[in-house]
Design a protein around this motif. Structure first.
Motif, PDB file in Angstrom:
ATOM      1  N   LEU A 233       0.850  -1.196   0.000  1.00 35.76           N
ATOM      2  CA  LEU A 233       0.000   0.000   0.000  1.00 35.76           C
ATOM      3  C   LEU A 233       0.888   1.248   0.000  1.00 35.76           C
ATOM      4  CD1 LEU A 233      -2.755  -1.047   2.554  1.00 35.76           C
ATOM      5  CD2 LEU A 233      -2.638  -1.487   0.108  1.00 35.76           C
ATOM      6  N   ASN A 238      -3.914   3.300  -3.002  1.00 35.46           N
ATOM      7  CA  ASN A 238      -3.992   1.867  -2.690  1.00 35.46           C
ATOM      8  C   ASN A 238      -4.870   1.647  -1.469  1.00 35.46           C
ATOM      9  OD1 ASN A 238      -0.466   1.722  -3.382  1.00 35.46           O
ATOM     10  ND2 ASN A 238      -2.140   1.292  -4.789  1.00 35.46           N
ATOM     11  N   ARG A 266      -6.282  -3.484  -3.215  1.00 36.67           N
ATOM     12  CA  ARG A 266      -5.887  -2.788  -4.429  1.00 36.67           C
ATOM     13  C   ARG A 266      -4.544  -2.138  -4.141  1.00 36.67           C
ATOM     14  NH1 ARG A 266      -8.942  -5.917  -5.592  1.00 36.67           N
ATOM     15  NH2 ARG A 266     -11.036  -5.706  -6.489  1.00 36.67           N
ATOM     16  N   ALA A 267      -3.475  -2.908  -4.426  1.00 36.56           N
ATOM     17  CA  ALA A 267      -2.131  -2.508  -4.030  1.00 36.56           C
ATOM     18  C   ALA A 267      -1.309  -2.074  -5.238  1.00 36.56           C
ATOM     19  CB  ALA A 267      -1.448  -3.664  -3.302  1.00 36.56           C
ATOM     20  N   ASN A 272      -3.516  -6.856  -7.145  1.00 38.12           N
ATOM     21  CA  ASN A 272      -4.846  -6.870  -6.547  1.00 38.12           C
ATOM     22  C   ASN A 272      -5.223  -8.292  -6.148  1.00 38.12           C
ATOM     23  OD1 ASN A 272      -4.917  -4.149  -7.221  1.00 38.12           O
ATOM     24  ND2 ASN A 272      -5.971  -4.540  -9.159  1.00 38.12           N
TER      25      ASN A 272
END
Length: 365
Positions: A233, A238, A266-267, A272
Motif C-alpha cells: 500500500l 492503494n 488494491r495494491a 490486486n
C-alpha cells in the motif's frame, strides 16, 4: 471562638467534597499473563519441526492495563484506557514496541454511547468478539489473517453505542499506524500528511443486533496507504478493504459461531487480490471447569490455487476463576505455494501442511 468554628466548618466541608470527588472516580489495574510451549512440523522448506515458546499469544495475548472513569454529573462520565501488550517469553513489549500498543484513549460516555480519542480497537476487531470461539488463540483465524486480532487504529476518533439490542459503532483514523517496527501491528503508515487527505486514513463501521440466545454483526473496514507503507500500500490510492458478516446462537450452554470476511486489496503494481475467509466453530462446556472449543476455517483466494484450510481444537481446564491450563491441537493445509503457518508468528515451508500441538497456562488479574 466563632472564627475557629467557621474555619473548622470550612475544613470539614472541603474534606467532604474531596471524599465525594474521590468516591465518584475509579481506576482499575488488570491484565493477563498467558504462555506455554508449542511443537509444529514442517517449520521450514526442509520439512524440519520446531519446539519453542511462542511470543505473540497462547490462548490470549498477555497484557497489563489501566482503566478509569470519573462521574461528571447528569449521567456523563469521563473515561480512559491504557493497555500494554508484552511477550512473556522475553518480557519484550508488543505491538511494534509501543508502551500502550493495545489501547491508549480518553473519552466521554453517557446513555447515548461513548466517544473515544486515541489508539483503539476498531470495528473489525469488535465484530468478531462474540462469534469467533477460538479468539486470539495461537492456532486460529488470526494465523490466516494477522490483521483480525490486531485490528487497531492510531490517531482515531471512535464511537460505540448500544440501543435496545442494537449496537452501532464507527472509527475514523487520521493516520492508522505510526509504527515501523514490523509485525502484524506495525505497518508504517502514520498519515496526517499536509495536502493529502487520504494518506493512511482508515474508516471502520459496525452494525449488530443481539437477541435472546443469538446475535448477528456486520462490519466495514477500509484503510489507505502512503509512501513507505507495508503490504504493497505504497500510495494513498492503494486500499485494503474488509467486509465481515458474523453470527452466533446458543443451544443451552453450547455456543455455535461463524462468519465470513470478504477482503479486497488494491495494491501497487496491480497486485490486486480478492479472498473470502470463512469460519465456523463451537464452544462446548463439558463441565463447570472444563470447556472444549473447536473451529474450522477456510481461506478462498479468488483465481488462485493458494487456498488455506485450518482445523483446531482447544481444551481448557479452569483451576479457578483466574487461572486455567489448556491444550490445543491444530492442522493447516496450504494449497499451491501458500505458506500460512499454523501458529501466529510462526513459519512453514511453502506449499507444506503443518501439524501443531500446544499447551500452556493463563492467569488473569
Amino acid at each position: 471562638m466563632t472564627r475557629k468554628i467557621s474555619l473548622h466548618a470550612v475544613a470539614l466541608a472541603a474534606a467532604l467534597c474531596a471524599s465525594s470527588a474521590m468516591a465518584q472516580s475509579s481506576v482499575t489495574i488488570y491484565g493477563i499473563i498467558d504462555t506455554g510451549v508449542v511443537y509444529t512440523t514442517n517449520a521450514n522448506a526442509n520439512g524440519n519441526s520446531v519446539f519453542k515458546m511462542p511470543s505473540l499469544t497462547g490462548s490470549f495475548p498477555s497484557r497489563i492495563g489501566f482503566k478509569g472513569t470519573e462521574d461528571l454529573g447528569g449521567g456523563l462520565q469521563a473515561m480512559f484506557v491504557l493497555e500494554s501488550g508484552f511477550a512473556p517469553d522475553t518480557g519484550a513489549m508488543g505491538q511494534g514496541g509501543r508502551l500502550f500498543g493495545r489501547q491508549s484513549y480518553v473519552g466521554l460516555k453517557n446513555s447515548w454511547g461513548q466517544l473515544m480519542l486515541g489508539r483503539q480497537v476498531n470495528m473489525t476487531y469488535l465484530s468478531q468478539l462474540k462469534t469467533d470461539v477460538m479468539g486470539p488463540n495461537l492456532f486460529a483465524i488470526g494465523s490466516i489473517d494477522a490483521y483480525l486480532p490486531n485490528a487497531r487504529s492510531d490517531n482515531a476518533i471512535g464511537y460505540l453505542g448500544n440501543f435496545s439490542g442494537f449496537t452501532v459503532g464507527a472509527t475514523y483514523s487520521f493516520g492508522r499506524d505510526a509504527s515501523a517496527a514490523g509485525g502484524p501491528a506495525a505497518t508504517n503508515c502514520p498519515g496526517e500528511v499536509a495536502g493529502n487527505s487520504k494518506a493512511c486514513r482508515q474508516v471502520t463501521a459496525l452494525l449488530g443486533y443481539d437477541g435472546k440466545g443469538w446475535g448477528v454483526t456486520s462490519s466495514y473496514d477500509i484503510l489507505y496507504g502512503n509512501t513507505g507503507a507495508s503490504n504493497g500500500l505504497s500510495s494513498s490510492d492503494n486500499t485494503d478493504q474488509r467486509v465481515t458478516l458474523n453470527g452466533y446462537f446458543m443451544l443451552g450452554d453450547v455456543k455455535i459461531g461463524g462468519g465470513v470476511v470478504d477482503r479486497r486489496t488494491r495494491a501497487a503494481a496491480n497486485t490486486n487480490t480478492d479472498s473470502d475467509l470463512y469460519y465456523l466453530g463451537v464452544s462446548y462446556p463439558l463441565s463447570v471447569a472444563l470447556v472444549l472449543d473447536a473451529q474450522v476455517s477456510r481461506l478462498d483466494v479468488k483465481n488462485s490455487p493458494n487456498d488455506v484450510t485450518l482445523s483446531v481444537a482447544r481444551l481448557t481446564y479452569n483451576l479457578s476463576k483466574r487461572t486455567a491450563v489448556y491444550g490445543s491441537l491444530g492442522y493447516i493445509k496450504n494449497g499451491g505455494t501458500s505458506s500460512v503457518a499454523l501458529d501466529a508468528g510462526g513459519t512453514v515451508g511453502a506449499g507444506k501442511n503443518q501439524l501443531g500441538v500446544m499447551t500452556g497456562i493463563r492467569h488473569t488479574f
